[in-house]
Design a protein around this motif. Structure first.
Motif, PDB file in Angstrom:
ATOM      1  N   UNK A  75     101.137  38.849 -33.063  1.00  0.00           N
ATOM      2  CA  UNK A  75     102.530  38.282 -32.737  1.00  0.00           C
ATOM      3  C   UNK A  75     103.181  37.425 -33.230  1.00  0.00           C
ATOM      4  N   UNK A  76     104.888  37.742 -32.862  1.00  0.00           N
ATOM      5  CA  UNK A  76     105.416  36.486 -34.096  1.00  0.00           C
ATOM      6  C   UNK A  76     106.817  36.008 -32.994  1.00  0.00           C
ATOM      7  N   UNK A  77     107.314  35.111 -33.351  1.00  0.00           N
ATOM      8  CA  UNK A  77     107.239  33.616 -32.640  1.00  0.00           C
ATOM      9  C   UNK A  77     109.129  33.798 -32.818  1.00  0.00           C
ATOM     10  N   UNK A  78     110.254  33.351 -31.884  1.00  0.00           N
ATOM     11  CA  UNK A  78     111.368  33.140 -32.528  1.00  0.00           C
ATOM     12  C   UNK A  78     111.620  31.905 -31.282  1.00  0.00           C
ATOM     13  N   UNK A  79     112.319  30.487 -32.028  1.00  0.00           N
ATOM     14  CA  UNK A  79     112.758  29.315 -31.185  1.00  0.00           C
ATOM     15  C   UNK A  79     113.853  29.224 -31.699  1.00  0.00           C
ATOM     16  N   UNK A  80     114.447  28.650 -30.705  1.00  0.00           N
ATOM     17  CA  UNK A  80     116.023  28.420 -31.246  1.00  0.00           C
ATOM     18  C   UNK A  80     116.096  27.260 -30.121  1.00  0.00           C
ATOM     19  N   UNK A 108     114.549  29.523 -41.410  1.00  0.00           N
ATOM     20  CA  UNK A 108     113.720  29.877 -42.483  1.00  0.00           C
ATOM     21  C   UNK A 108     112.815  31.286 -41.361  1.00  0.00           C
ATOM     22  N   UNK A 109     112.251  32.152 -41.373  1.00  0.00           N
ATOM     23  CA  UNK A 109     111.020  32.974 -40.959  1.00  0.00           C
ATOM     24  C   UNK A 109     109.603  32.936 -41.723  1.00  0.00           C
ATOM     25  N   UNK A 110     109.106  32.562 -41.506  1.00  0.00           N
ATOM     26  CA  UNK A 110     107.688  32.439 -42.181  1.00  0.00           C
ATOM     27  C   UNK A 110     106.707  33.414 -41.925  1.00  0.00           C
ATOM     28  N   UNK A 111     105.300  33.965 -42.833  1.00  0.00           N
ATOM     29  CA  UNK A 111     104.670  34.729 -42.332  1.00  0.00           C
ATOM     30  C   UNK A 111     103.154  34.274 -43.569  1.00  0.00           C
ATOM     31  N   UNK A 112     102.176  34.423 -41.880  1.00  0.00           N
ATOM     32  CA  UNK A 112     101.523  33.987 -42.221  1.00  0.00           C
ATOM     33  C   UNK A 112     100.122  33.983 -41.552  1.00  0.00           C
ATOM     34  N   UNK A 113      99.097  34.147 -41.637  1.00  0.00           N
ATOM     35  CA  UNK A 113      98.206  34.410 -39.851  1.00  0.00           C
ATOM     36  C   UNK A 113      97.534  33.010 -39.693  1.00  0.00           C
ATOM     37  N   UNK A 114      97.453  32.938 -38.412  1.00  0.00           N
ATOM     38  CA  UNK A 114      97.591  31.878 -37.769  1.00  0.00           C
ATOM     39  C   UNK A 114      98.535  31.371 -37.020  1.00  0.00           C
ATOM     40  N   UNK A 115     100.374  31.439 -37.759  1.00  0.00           N
ATOM     41  CA  UNK A 115     101.196  30.513 -37.204  1.00  0.00           C
ATOM     42  C   UNK A 115     101.328  30.873 -35.405  1.00  0.00           C
ATOM     43  N   UNK A 116     101.191  30.393 -34.915  1.00  0.00           N
ATOM     44  CA  UNK A 116     102.171  30.061 -33.418  1.00  0.00           C
ATOM     45  C   UNK A 116     102.318  29.668 -32.809  1.00  0.00           C
ATOM     46  N   UNK A 117     103.565  29.792 -31.553  1.00  0.00           N
ATOM     47  CA  UNK A 117     104.613  29.556 -30.757  1.00  0.00           C
ATOM     48  C   UNK A 117     104.641  28.303 -31.017  1.00  0.00           C
ATOM     49  N   UNK A 118     103.858  26.958 -31.147  1.00  0.00           N
ATOM     50  CA  UNK A 118     104.126  25.509 -30.943  1.00  0.00           C
ATOM     51  C   UNK A 118     104.323  25.377 -32.465  1.00  0.00           C
ATOM     52  N   UNK A 119     103.872  25.847 -33.783  1.00  0.00           N
ATOM     53  CA  UNK A 119     103.939  25.702 -35.029  1.00  0.00           C
ATOM     54  C   UNK A 119     105.843  26.348 -34.809  1.00  0.00           C
ATOM     55  N   UNK A 120     106.510  27.221 -34.660  1.00  0.00           N
ATOM     56  CA  UNK A 120     107.317  27.439 -34.713  1.00  0.00           C
ATOM     57  C   UNK A 120     108.613  26.430 -34.088  1.00  0.00           C
ATOM     58  N   UNK A 129     113.275  23.304 -26.428  1.00  0.00           N
ATOM     59  CA  UNK A 129     114.756  24.280 -26.973  1.00  0.00           C
ATOM     60  C   UNK A 129     115.942  25.000 -25.773  1.00  0.00           C
ATOM     61  N   UNK A 130     116.700  25.940 -26.459  1.00  0.00           N
ATOM     62  CA  UNK A 130     117.277  26.185 -25.799  1.00  0.00           C
ATOM     63  C   UNK A 130     116.711  27.360 -25.572  1.00  0.00           C
ATOM     64  N   UNK A 131     115.875  28.332 -26.215  1.00  0.00           N
ATOM     65  CA  UNK A 131     115.485  29.531 -26.319  1.00  0.00           C
ATOM     66  C   UNK A 131     114.164  29.399 -27.410  1.00  0.00           C
ATOM     67  N   UNK A 132     113.536  30.757 -26.645  1.00  0.00           N
ATOM     68  CA  UNK A 132     112.139  30.244 -27.174  1.00  0.00           C
ATOM     69  C   UNK A 132     111.215  31.962 -26.733  1.00  0.00           C
ATOM     70  N   UNK A 133     110.385  32.613 -27.425  1.00  0.00           N
ATOM     71  CA  UNK A 133     110.688  33.901 -27.192  1.00  0.00           C
ATOM     72  C   UNK A 133     108.530  34.190 -28.179  1.00  0.00           C
ATOM     73  N   UNK A 134     107.912  35.063 -27.474  1.00  0.00           N
ATOM     74  CA  UNK A 134     106.881  36.256 -28.422  1.00  0.00           C
ATOM     75  C   UNK A 134     107.274  37.254 -28.360  1.00  0.00           C
ATOM     76  N   UNK A 135     106.914  37.736 -29.477  1.00  0.00           N
ATOM     77  CA  UNK A 135     106.896  38.950 -29.558  1.00  0.00           C
ATOM     78  C   UNK A 135     106.013  40.012 -29.688  1.00  0.00           C
ATOM     79  N   UNK A 136     105.018  41.177 -29.105  1.00  0.00           N
ATOM     80  CA  UNK A 136     103.339  41.056 -29.892  1.00  0.00           C
ATOM     81  C   UNK A 136     104.242  43.364 -30.606  1.00  0.00           C
TER      82      UNK A 136
END
Length: 392
Positions: A18-23, A34-46, A4-11
């Motif tokens: 933690x939150x994630x953004x992948x472009x 979209x932006x999802x919120x769920x327990x167990x969300x991971x960077x790989x999933x995003x 991906x062009x951009x991948x970041x993890x926020x705490x």
């Protein structure tokens, strides 16, 4: 697959969540997801969802449309949306990624979040809008924003058009598959996992097309009736999270365990909730002929292989649930107006054409619908890149 062009993890400094953004890709400098919120969300999933958004956008490319597909992106927050701290986490996440939303990431509701909540949190985070990055691409920003706002104000039978249009697309995908196989709607049974925005709307459109919805599942379990559920009554008895008030059930409506939807006696199975709901451990319970992926990534790749061996066809998420995203842009760019009939007609026509193209390609190539959809997207991406570039 390219990185991906951009991948970041926020705490989050307050809760440690933690939150994630992948472009995954930019087109004309902008991405959508979209932006999802769920327990167990991971960077790989995003990251997987962001790649899926790139394909969803490309699949809806029509050189005659005002809407030009954007790049793909996705955001995710590892938090239960029902947690009392969830809203604060959402605001702080949006504040942290604000420069990205201002410049190149357009986002909105997804699993666990409603658009109203995203809009309220975005305003508190200091954003003009969660989709403001696309505004410079509009011919008339004022008119476009007014048109989209008006569309979000449209209701049908007390349900917002924005909640219905995605389910309209999912249902049309299922109906297109039935038509191609020569299967009549009457007597065809459907089971839906998840009764929130997407699942509830899908059940509504399937029932109105003449199918019998025999099971729906929410967080409390599965509600079933072999003779058919009263979908409208169940929709009226939902709370904001898609949980049905059991007081609304009829005597013949039965309550089962949460995973009973998997083995429902139905020809169509619609997973419309979480990712990875069907895996190698439970795919053997599926009795349906078609799985229609209303959720993002609800069937694992390994499970899909086993299902295909058993003759179960999976209609993939990159096609099936792409209607909501496309509706936003069709409306904003002016391909359609703020009108329910126009939105449903355009969605049905576009989704049916895309599903028929995918299934014809799968038949010709001797492959799965997912592989066929990916092949179509792979052919369109270079065309979009040549015309508009990745970044500019």
């Amino acid at each position: 697959m390219t990185a991906p062009l951009l991948s970041l993890t926020w705490t989050d400094h307050v809760t440690g969540r933690r939150g994630f953004l992948v472009v995954d890709r930019l087109v004309r400098g902008v991405s959508s997801g979209g932006l999802r919120m769920r327990p167990g969300c991971t960077l790989e999933e995003v990251a997987g969802l962001a790649r899926g958004m790139t394909m969803k956008e490309a699949l809806h490319y029509d050189p005659r449309s005002r809407y030009v597909p954007l790049g793909g992106a996705k955001g995710g927050i590892d938090c239960d949306p029902r947690d009392p701290e969830a809203y604060g986490v959402l605001v702080r996440y949006l504040r942290a990624v604000r420069p990205h939303i201002e410049c190149f990431w357009t986002t909105g509701e997804d699993l666990g979040l409603t658009q109203d909540l995203v809009d309220r949190a975005a305003a508190e985070a200091g954003l003009v809008s969660s989709i403001q990055a696309v505004y410079p691409l509009l011919d008339d920003e004022t008119a476009a924003r007014a048109r989209l706002a008006a569309a979000f104000g449209v209701e049908v039978d007390g349900i917002g058009l924005d909640e219905l249009v995605g389910g309209c697309g999912v249902a049309e995908a299922a109906l297109a598959a039935l038509d191609r196989s020569g299967t009549p709607y009457a007597g065809t049974r459907a089971a839906v996992q998840g009764f929130g925005t997407m699942g509830g709307a899908t059940a509504r459109f399937l029932a109105r097309a003449g199918l019998t919805v025999v099971a729906v599942a929410d967080i409390k379990g599965t509600i079933a009736n072999p003779d058919g559920l009263d979908v409208d009554a169940l929709l009226a008895a939902r709370d904001a999270h898609g949980t049905v008030d059991r007081a609304a059930l009829r005597p013949a409506d039965l309550e089962h365990a949460g995973d009973a939807w998997l083995s429902a006696e139905a020809e169509i199975l619609v997973p419309a909730a979480v990712s990875y709901a069907i895996d190698t451990g439970n795919q053997g319970q599926v009795r349906a002929r078609w799985i229609v992926e209303a959720a993002n990534m609800p069937v694992t790749a390994e499970a899909e292989e086993l299902l295909a061996e058993r003759g179960v066809t999976v209609l993939p998420d990159v096609v099936v649930n792409s209607g909501t995203n496309a509706w936003w842009w069709w409306t904003l760019f002016g391909d359609i107006g703020a009108d329910a009939d126009e939105a449903f007609t355009h969605t049905r026509r576009s989704m049916r054409a895309l599903v028929e193209l995918m299934l014809a390609r799968a038949e010709a190539d001797g492959t799965t619908p997912r592989a066929a959809a990916h092949a179509v997207a792979a052919e369109r991406l270079p065309v979009i890149a040549e015309r508009f570039g990745w970044y500019r």
